[in-house]
Write a protein that holds these residues in place. Structure first.
Motif, mmCIF file in Angstrom:
data_model
loop_
_atom_site.group_PDB
_atom_site.id
_atom_site.type_symbol
_atom_site.label_atom_id
_atom_site.label_comp_id
_atom_site.label_asym_id
_atom_site.label_seq_id
_atom_site.Cartn_x
_atom_site.Cartn_y
_atom_site.Cartn_z
ATOM 1 N N ALA A 1 34.968 50.841 36.897
ATOM 2 C CA ALA A 1 34.682 49.452 36.853
ATOM 3 C C ALA A 1 36.121 48.806 37.810
ATOM 4 N N LEU A 2 34.817 47.627 38.509
ATOM 5 C CA LEU A 2 35.375 47.585 39.770
ATOM 6 C C LEU A 2 36.983 46.969 39.668
ATOM 7 N N PHE A 3 38.185 46.849 40.012
ATOM 8 C CA PHE A 3 39.631 45.502 39.992
ATOM 9 C C PHE A 3 38.997 44.605 41.037
ATOM 10 N N ARG B 1 35.930 47.500 30.185
ATOM 11 C CA ARG B 1 36.524 48.113 31.495
ATOM 12 C C ARG B 1 37.835 47.558 32.846
ATOM 13 N N LYS B 2 37.491 45.590 32.329
ATOM 14 C CA LYS B 2 37.447 45.454 33.936
ATOM 15 C C LYS B 2 38.320 43.724 33.795
ATOM 16 N N ASP C 1 45.034 44.284 32.730
ATOM 17 C CA ASP C 1 45.368 45.099 33.718
ATOM 18 C C ASP C 1 44.073 46.391 33.207
ATOM 19 N N TYR C 2 42.922 46.036 33.278
ATOM 20 C CA TYR C 2 41.641 47.503 33.023
ATOM 21 C C TYR C 2 41.099 47.925 34.739
ATOM 22 N N SER C 3 41.027 48.962 34.265
ATOM 23 C CA SER C 3 40.945 49.840 35.389
ATOM 24 C C SER C 3 41.510 49.711 37.061
#
Ligand code: HEM
Ligand SMILES: [Cu+2]
Ligand SMILES: [Cu+2]
Lengths: 361, 625
Positions: free
Chosen positions: A121-123, B318-319, B577-579
């Protein structure tokens, strides 16, 4: 019989679900997918279902909204109703577009960005520019909607014109009654303590204005002229709701409420427009009031102005139909009462009889 | 941000630390009069599920009447007794009682107690890193007042004169006059008593949630690191604390009017052949008081659901949640605005039209923060790596309902449009989507997501998928057509529509809606099976099944009283704090210090490492005692 079928159906359904449940679980263990972080098969299946759901429901939505348009949009028959319908459809377009775009995004993103092991995924924790845009744009759109709505609302709730035809509507469990001011154009006073089986309005016969008031069984109003409904209730809350006039106002015990409007189509015209020779304007109740809430029906007839005049002329005052109440009229007003109520031509005898009892009032 | 790290040390650490390992509870203190927030949460959940089932069944019964007005309902006589008429139909007065109880149950007992009660209780200590609520005893009382209230409300269903029947808003004079409707006799008294206990329960809970969030966060858990769930529960509790007392006042005055001859709400009434002595009261006064709670109540129901889904959507995309601060800001905005829009329920009650203009303005302002939330959800999904757990599906469903139902609010908030739509099925459609279904989906999402933490086992995902799709489709089949019926002008709380030419149509659509309602209710049994089966036989849960960042997943799989056997972890980072680019895993839990994640730190985070070491000293000290 039906019950048995339903029961058997239910049992079968449960059995099938149990079977799916067991089998899927065994399969998971056999394939080892229960150890995976994400079960790829189900994940993409769900993603596809969002697209299918979106396509099918949008299809149904458009189909029903277009094909049945005439069925769910009742014709409008008042001046302000045209305006509020206009607002309704403007809002419908604005929100409809938002509805469609956001849902397309929701379902499309769900499909497009479904889990892939290799991708990540894009942060993207925030972006001030975006956030400002989608705070300001809805704010502007809403402001526009509010201001057009405010103007219409203020016009509708503004004071009724002087020349408006006054009609009193009173709700009680479980019907409506209506009273007209008569020739003097003034409704007489009332007091709830004066209510009895005949005097349903609690008309105060010490008030001159009551003498010529009349209480027909249905409401007649003239087309193209302002009409003022003075609304009250006798026992609990009710609400006057005339769907074709886009009119609604609560009837409150102890407090008079008002709603004025201009009817634009006579009953006859409406019969032609709807192609229904039986068409009638109706008033319903929209505030829960008890057992008979769903049956508080009153007819409204919109006449051409000249027919309305004729109808008015035919009406007999309440007092003339309930002569015994002459007794409640103070002695010095008796003559006037007889004149105003149209009782002139009645026999003297019963009146004088009542007079004696009336003195004790 | 950096300075916000300094926290009040958690006193509870020391108190609990040495005895929570060998906490031996007997059955009564463990499962019944428990003071453990996790057990209380489960009690709320199970009671809430019971109420949801009952509320759903009531709605299906009255939907039978609406969908199939000619149907023989003789077979319901064993349950409903004399409320089935000689002709085998539902008694019209009982119809109103059903609607009233359905509304009351759903709004208060399911979506207030069942939702906040469950998840505020369960998640606040676990996610902020506390051993329990500020007062476990008050928390226990909160549940038992709710239980008492439930018993009274439930019993009112079985009394001779029937339960309250004036609509869930119980407007006087209808609710004040026993001669107006039989539900206003004993049933109404029980309704009022039950609600008073209910409010006591809510207030006890609310005080606890607020003080726990303010005082008992673990080391490092500043407000700017709180998960959005906690923000939502916190603000919800504040709304409840400020608005429920007003309902008590309204109810109290109603009690006076009913039993002690006062005239707060009554004036000039002639009923049952006599004129009542009451003068000078105003039914409008009650409406103002009621909606001063009633509108915030909508957000009491909705905010926790929004908090839950924010958490779930971030985890499963996941973001990071997009616009964490904007999300908090919009919740704050909603909280404040929710107190100043109440009279939009009263545009056509005879209230001064000028007030109507003001409330219309304020109402449409509240749409802005709601819109912001929707856009933020969508952006969180964008370029995510979406894992469709059942919880995630329900969260996406919630977003859909929130959009559909929220947009129709823009019609109703516009006084001019509301003249026609007020008290029609359009309103029923609107609030069922935005408040009923959205919050219900939030509840479901929460159950699927935190079930492993609650019971140490996993629910079956496949059954969850089936449950979701049937319910999602079902809810839209029930409530979407109601918009058309409402635009056509059909009034709500109507036993039948055959008396009016204007409403004598849509019989097919009404039948369709009723079938869909039965279908939707039926689908909930899949959930019930899954829930209870998995509780005992489900796959044993891993420690962190959704690979989530928040603190609750650092507890043992079956946390005991006190939650963490050792010290409570210290928090170093925000919960999303995902990905993070550079990180080995696609999530970094909140208790991992920046000093261990040099590869993924952002520049300003590297500077925080210095402060962390100071924090560690405290931790070391704590472990020593
Ligand atoms: C199986 C799902 C449900 C169905 C089929 C259903 C159906 C209905 C219908 C048709 C009405 C209007 C009845 C009438 O006006 O005559 C109603 C009223 C209501 N429902 Fe539901 N509903 C469901 C779930 C919920 C949920 C989850 C909530 C939670 C907010 C809820 C809250 C209410 C409220 C507050 C009313 C108004 C009661 C009143 O008029 O006093 N319902 N429901
Ligand atoms: Cu009514
Ligand atoms: Cu509201």
């Amino acid at each position: 019989m039906l019950q048995i079928v339903i029961l058997v159906g239910l049992v079968l359904l449960v059995a099938i679900l149990m079977a799916i449940f067991r089998i899927s679980r065994l399969l998971n263990v056999a394939k080892g997918t229960d150890k995976e972080v994400v079960d790829k098969g189900s994940n993409s299946f769900n993603a596809i279902l969002f697209i299918v759901f979106g396509v099918v429901t949008f299809g149904l939505f458009f189909w029903y909204s277009i094909v049945y348009y005439d069925e769910y949009t009742p014709p409008v028959a008042s001046e302000h109703g045209v305006l509020t319908d206009g607002l309704f459809w403007t809002t419908m377009w604005v929100t409809g577009i938002v509805f469609i775009i956001t849902h397309i995004l929701l379902f499309w993103f769900s499909y497009k960005y479904q889990y892939k092991k290799e991708s990540s995924a894009l942060f993207f924790p925030h972006n001030n520019k975006l956030e400002v845009i989608w705070t300001v744009v809805p704010a502007i759109v809403l402001t526009i909607l509010v201001f057009t709505g405010l103007k219409t609302w203020n016009d509708i709730t503004d004071k009724a014109p002087e020349e408006a035809e006054v009609v009193e509507i009173m709700g009680y469990q479980f019907a409506w009654k209506t009273r007209y001011p008569g020739n003097d154009k003034q409704l007489g006073n009332y007091d709830f303590r004066l209510i009895d089986a005949e005097n349903q309005f609690g008309m105060d016969l010490t008030d001159k204005a009551s003498f010529d008031d009349f209480t027909p069984r249905e409401i007649h109003i003239p087309k193209g002229q302002p009409v003022l409904f003075k609304i009250r209730a006798r026992d609990v809350l009710h609400s006057v709701y005339a769907p074709h006039f886009r009119l609604k106002m609560d009837a409150v015990p102890g407090m008079q409420t008002n709603f004025w409007f201009v009817p634009t189509k006579s009953t006859a015209e409406m019969r032609e427009e709807t192609g229904n020779p039986e068409f009638n304007y109706e008033i319903a109740c929209t505030e829960i009031c008890g057992k008979g809430h769903f049956s508080m029906r009153m007819l409204v007839v919109v006449d051409e102005p000249e027919d309305y005049k004729k109808w008015l002329a035919e009406q007999e005052s309440w007092l003339s139909k309930n002569e015994t109440y002459l007794a409640k009229v103070p002695a010095n007003l008796k003559e006037e009462a007889k004149k105003a109520s149209g009782l002139n031509n009645t026999v003297e005898q019963p009146v004088s009889e009542v007079e004696t009892t009336g003195a004790s009032m | 941000m950096a300075t916000a790290n300094i926290q009040t040390p958690d006193l509870a650490h020391d108190v609990h630390h040495d005895h929570d390992h060998e906490h031996h509870d007997n059955f009564i203190t463990k499962y019944i009069f428990s003071t453990d927030h996790k057990m209380i949460a489960k009690q709320f959940l199970i009671t809430g599920i019971f109420w949801a089932l009952l509320g759903g069944i009531l709605s299906v019964i009255f939907r039978l009447q609406l969908g199939f007005p000619d149907m023989q309902l003789e077979w319901l006589r064993p349950f409903l007794g004399k409320w089935i008429t000689e002709q085998g139909k539902i008694d019209p007065e009982f119809y109103l009682a059903l609607v009233t109880m359905h509304g009351t149950i759903m709004v208060f007992f399911v979506l207030t107690a069942g939702l906040s009660g469950t998840f505020s209780n369960f998640l606040i200590p676990l996610q902020i890193g506390a051993r329990d609520m500020a007062s476990g005893f008050m928390n226990m009382l909160s549940y038992w007042f709710f239980f008492l209230s439930s018993i009274i409300m439930l019993s009112s269903l079985f009394i001779e004169t029937g339960p309250a029947a004036g609509g869930w808003v119980v407007y006087p004079p209808l609710s004040a006059l026993p001669q107006a409707i039989s539900g206003s006799q004993l049933g109404m008294t029980m309704w009022l008593v039950a609600m008073v206990f209910f409010i006591v329960s809510t207030l006890l809970g609310g005080v606890n949630y607020i003080s726990t969030v303010i005082n008992m966060r673990t080391q490092g858990m500043s407000f700017s690191k709180l998960p959005l769930t906690i923000w939502a529960f916190f603000l919800t509790a504040i709304i409840g604390l400020l608005s429920f007392p007003v309902l008590i006042a309204a109810a109290l005055l109603l009690v006076f009017d009913r039993s002690f001859g006062t005239s707060f709400y009554l004036s000039e009434i002639y009923i049952g052949g006599e004129a009542l002595p009451n003068m000078g009261g105003s039914p409008i006064l009650y409406q103002h008081l009621f909606w001063f709670l009633g509108h915030p109540e909508v957000y009491i129901v909705l905010l926790p659901a929004l908090g839950i889904t924010s958490e779930i959507i971030a985890t499963n995309s996941r973001k990071p949640i997009f616009g964490y601060r904007a999300m908090i800001g919009s919740m704050l905005g909603i909280t404040i605005l929710s107190f100043i829009v109440w009279a939009h329920h009263m545009f056509v009650t005879g209230m001064n039209p000028f007030l109507g203009s003001i409330f219309m303005l304020l109402t449409l302002i509240i749409a802005v923060p709601s819109a912001v939330k929707v856009f933020n959800y969508l952006t969180t999904l964008w370029k995510g790596n979406l894992v469709f757990t059942p919880a995630m599906l329900f969260s996406i469903g919630l977003v859909s309902f929130f959009i559909s139902g929220g947009l129709t609010g823009i019609f109703l908030g516009n006084a001019a449009i509301d003249i026609q739509l007020h008290d029609t099925y359009f309103v029923v459609a609107h609030f069922h989507l935005v408040m009923g279904s959205a919050s219900f989906f939030g509840l479901m999402a929460g159950v699927y997501h935190w079930f492993p933490k609650m019971f140490g086992r996993m629910m079956d995902a496949k059954l969850g998928y089936i449950h979701f799709w049937l319910t999602f489709v079902g809810v839209y089949m029930v409530f979407f057509p109601m918009h058309y019926i409402g635009i056509a002008g059909f009034p709500r709380r109507y036993y039948s529509f055959t008396n009016f030419d204007a409403f004598n149509s849509f019989t097919d659509l009404n039948a369709f809606v009723s079938i869909a309602a039965i279908f939707t209710l039926g689908a909930q049994f899949i959930f019930l099976f899954n829930f209870f089966y998995s509780m005992f036989k489900g796959r044993v849960a891993p420690a962190n099944p959704w690979r989530s960042t928040t603190l609750e997943w650092t507890t043992p799989i079956n946390p005991g009283h006190g939650n963490w056997p050792g010290a409570i972890p210290t928090v170093y980072r925000w919960p999303y704090d995902y990905s993070k680019p550079g990180a080995a895993e696609d999530f970094i839990p909140q208790h991992i210090p920046y000093s261990q994640t040099k590869e993924s730190n952002l520049p300003h985070e590297n500077e925080l490492i210095k402060l962390e070491n100071e924090g560690d000293v405290v931790i070391v000290n704590e472990n020593k005692h």
